[in-house]
Write a protein that holds these residues in place. Structure first.
Motif, short mmCIF file in Angstrom:
data_model
loop_
_atom_site.label_atom_id
_atom_site.label_comp_id
_atom_site.label_asym_id
_atom_site.label_seq_id
_atom_site.Cartn_x
_atom_site.Cartn_y
_atom_site.Cartn_z
N VAL A 12 48.76 -3.85 31.09
CA VAL A 12 49.04 -4.71 32.11
C VAL A 12 50.16 -4.79 32.80
CG1 VAL A 12 50.32 -6.20 30.33
CG2 VAL A 12 48.81 -7.32 31.85
N ASP A 41 46.41 -6.21 24.66
CA ASP A 41 47.35 -6.75 25.38
C ASP A 41 47.12 -8.07 26.22
OD1 ASP A 41 46.52 -5.54 27.45
OD2 ASP A 41 48.06 -4.39 27.98
N GLU A 42 47.74 -8.44 27.09
CA GLU A 42 47.53 -9.54 27.85
C GLU A 42 46.50 -9.35 29.34
OE1 GLU A 42 50.68 -8.60 27.39
OE2 GLU A 42 50.93 -9.77 25.51
N THR A 43 45.85 -8.11 29.10
CA THR A 43 45.27 -7.56 30.52
C THR A 43 43.83 -8.67 30.70
OG1 THR A 43 45.66 -5.24 29.96
CG2 THR A 43 43.71 -5.78 31.35
N GLU A 45 43.76 -11.68 30.10
CA GLU A 45 44.17 -13.02 30.82
C GLU A 45 44.54 -12.84 32.18
OE1 GLU A 45 44.07 -13.14 26.19
OE2 GLU A 45 45.13 -11.75 27.78
N TYR A 46 45.35 -11.82 32.29
CA TYR A 46 45.78 -11.27 33.71
C TYR A 46 44.50 -11.29 34.62
CZ TYR A 46 47.49 -8.53 37.63
OH TYR A 46 47.79 -8.18 38.82
#
Length: 162
Positions: A12, A41-43, A45-46
């Motif tokens: 991310v 990870d936060e990928t 959501e991003y």
């Protein structure tokens, strides 16, 4: 004319830099496909937020981790522009890259596969030639080597997936 395909997995932080470099290109008809290979990870959501903010960005999510070749192939299958530019999620485009790529394609309209040198050292670009025609044999024999981003005719990539 060009669609940028970015496969990603658990990157991310570098993905943000990569996507920002594409967004900042002054290029009419910009299209980007980002494919997440089931990141932890936060990928997700991003990318979800990014797609809402930028209508030229299409986001795909793998249902499990399949690897980079499968993920690239999903981007190829979704591509609708004449050419595909592959960009890894830890890479970034310099200002004006897509215009330069487009102009090179237009200048060499019968060419189906382009290699553009990549580097994180700007000094390498100062003495780089504007355009050099190489043959496939040059690649196979090692007469040309280095890190490149590939820009290929979409129809060819759809026939010969990774």
């Amino acid at each position: 004319m060009i669609r940028v395909i970015v496969p990603t997995y658990n990157r991310v932080a570098s993905l943000k830099r990569c996507v920002e470099s594409v967004i900042l290109q002054e290029y009419d008809g910009l299209e980007l496909i980002a494919i997440d290979d089931f990141s932890k990870d936060e990928t997700r959501e991003y990318l979800t937020l990014l797609a809402k903010e930028h209508p030229f960005i299409k986001v795909l999510f793998n249902k499990e981790n399949y690897g980079v070749n499968y993920t690239r192939n999903r981007g190829i299958e979704a591509a609708s522009k004449k050419f595909i530019l592959f960009l890894d999620s830890d890479d970034a485009l310099v200002e004006g890259s897509l215009v330069k790529v487009k102009n090179t394609i237009l200048t060499h309209s019968s060419t189906k596969h382009f290699l553009f040198i990549v580097s994180d050292r700007k000094e390498e670009f100062k003495n780089a030639p504007e355009s050099v025609l190489i043959q496939y044999e040059d690649w196979l024999t090692g007469n040309i080597y280095g890190d490149f981003t590939h820009v290929m005719l979409t129809d060819i990539m759809k026939k010969y997936l990774f």
